[in-house]
Design a protein around this motif. Structure first.
Motif, PDB file in Angstrom:
ATOM      1  N   TYR A  41      -8.633  -4.099   3.556  1.00  0.00           N
ATOM      2  CA  TYR A  41      -7.597  -3.219   4.103  1.00  0.00           C
ATOM      3  C   TYR A  41      -8.060  -1.771   4.150  1.00  0.00           C
ATOM      4  N   ARG A 108       1.540   1.223  11.319  1.00  0.00           N
ATOM      5  CA  ARG A 108       0.340   0.554  10.796  1.00  0.00           C
ATOM      6  C   ARG A 108       0.319   0.635   9.279  1.00  0.00           C
ATOM      7  N   ARG A 111       2.573  -1.966   7.709  1.00  0.00           N
ATOM      8  CA  ARG A 111       1.970  -3.301   7.778  1.00  0.00           C
ATOM      9  C   ARG A 111       0.813  -3.444   6.777  1.00  0.00           C
ATOM     10  N   VAL A 112      -0.080  -2.471   6.752  1.00  0.00           N
ATOM     11  CA  VAL A 112      -1.243  -2.531   5.858  1.00  0.00           C
ATOM     12  C   VAL A 112      -0.791  -2.512   4.402  1.00  0.00           C
ATOM     13  N   ARG A 113       0.211  -1.688   4.083  1.00  0.00           N
ATOM     14  CA  ARG A 113       0.702  -1.635   2.701  1.00  0.00           C
ATOM     15  C   ARG A 113       1.236  -2.994   2.269  1.00  0.00           C
ATOM     16  N   ALA A 114       2.021  -3.628   3.110  1.00  0.00           N
ATOM     17  CA  ALA A 114       2.595  -4.930   2.765  1.00  0.00           C
ATOM     18  C   ALA A 114       1.506  -5.971   2.526  1.00  0.00           C
ATOM     19  N   GLU A 115       0.526  -6.019   3.399  1.00  0.00           N
ATOM     20  CA  GLU A 115      -0.560  -6.993   3.256  1.00  0.00           C
ATOM     21  C   GLU A 115      -1.417  -6.685   2.028  1.00  0.00           C
ATOM     22  N   ALA A 116      -1.715  -5.412   1.817  1.00  0.00           N
ATOM     23  CA  ALA A 116      -2.538  -5.012   0.667  1.00  0.00           C
ATOM     24  C   ALA A 116      -1.799  -5.252  -0.646  1.00  0.00           C
ATOM     25  N   GLU A 117      -0.482  -5.069  -0.650  1.00  0.00           N
ATOM     26  CA  GLU A 117       0.305  -5.346  -1.865  1.00  0.00           C
ATOM     27  C   GLU A 117       0.226  -6.826  -2.229  1.00  0.00           C
ATOM     28  N   GLU A 118       0.274  -7.697  -1.237  1.00  0.00           N
ATOM     29  CA  GLU A 118       0.133  -9.126  -1.503  1.00  0.00           C
ATOM     30  C   GLU A 118      -1.231  -9.423  -2.116  1.00  0.00           C
ATOM     31  N   ALA A 119      -2.267  -8.804  -1.569  1.00  0.00           N
ATOM     32  CA  ALA A 119      -3.619  -8.998  -2.095  1.00  0.00           C
ATOM     33  C   ALA A 119      -3.728  -8.459  -3.524  1.00  0.00           C
TER      34      ALA A 119
END
Length: 153
Positions: A41, A108, A111-119
């Motif tokens: 990310y 953006r 979206r990136v924060r949500a995906e990175a939080e999952e990771a």
């Protein structure tokens, strides 16, 4: 030379009883899990923390965000500059107080924060897995109490 050269195990045993040593090395091990998880990310843990704080409610000024994160203003400016360069946040005038600037996530950035939080969550679960769910939850709660962020539960 050393009287008792047993590859440092005596020193490790001594240091292994020191809270500061244990916390520092636990954090380093956690970073070994989180770093690679966040790399896709284009973020590091500090940048993700900034995104999380900025996403948590009303728009914040850089100074307000810095206070919540416990970082100085100079560090915060550098973090926001980096996130702005990545197209994840933008600075703009506050609608409530035109003399004040706020920092907000871009589409953006959301979206990136949500995906990175999952990771990040997955990496943390992997890191804590040797403790089991119950002990991992107890460790997190104990640390929250120590840093003054207890949720009262």
């Amino acid at each position: 030379m050393a009287e008792n050269d047993d590859s440092g195990s005596g020193a490790e045993e001594l240091l292994g009883t020191r809270l500061g040593y244990l916390l520092k090395h636990a954090q380093l091990r956690l970073a070994e899990h989180a770093g690679p998880a966040l790399a896709p990310y284009g973020l590091d843990a500090r940048e993700l923390a900034v995104l999380a704080v900025l996403a948590a409610g009303r728009p914040l000024s850089q100074l307000e965000a810095a206070r919540r994160l416990g970082v100085d203003r100079t560090t915060m400016v550098a973090l926001v500059d980096a996130l702005e360069d990545k197209g994840l946040v933008e600075r703009r005038r506050s609608e409530e107080d035109r003399r004040r600037n706020v920092v907000e996530l871009t589409e953006r950035g959301v979206r990136v924060r949500a995906e990175a939080e999952e990771a990040r969550e997955t990496a943390e679960r992997r890191f804590l897995a040797p403790l089991g769910e119950r002990d991992a939850a107890r460790l997190v709660q104990a640390l929250r109490v120590l840093v003054g962020a207890s949720d009262g539960s």
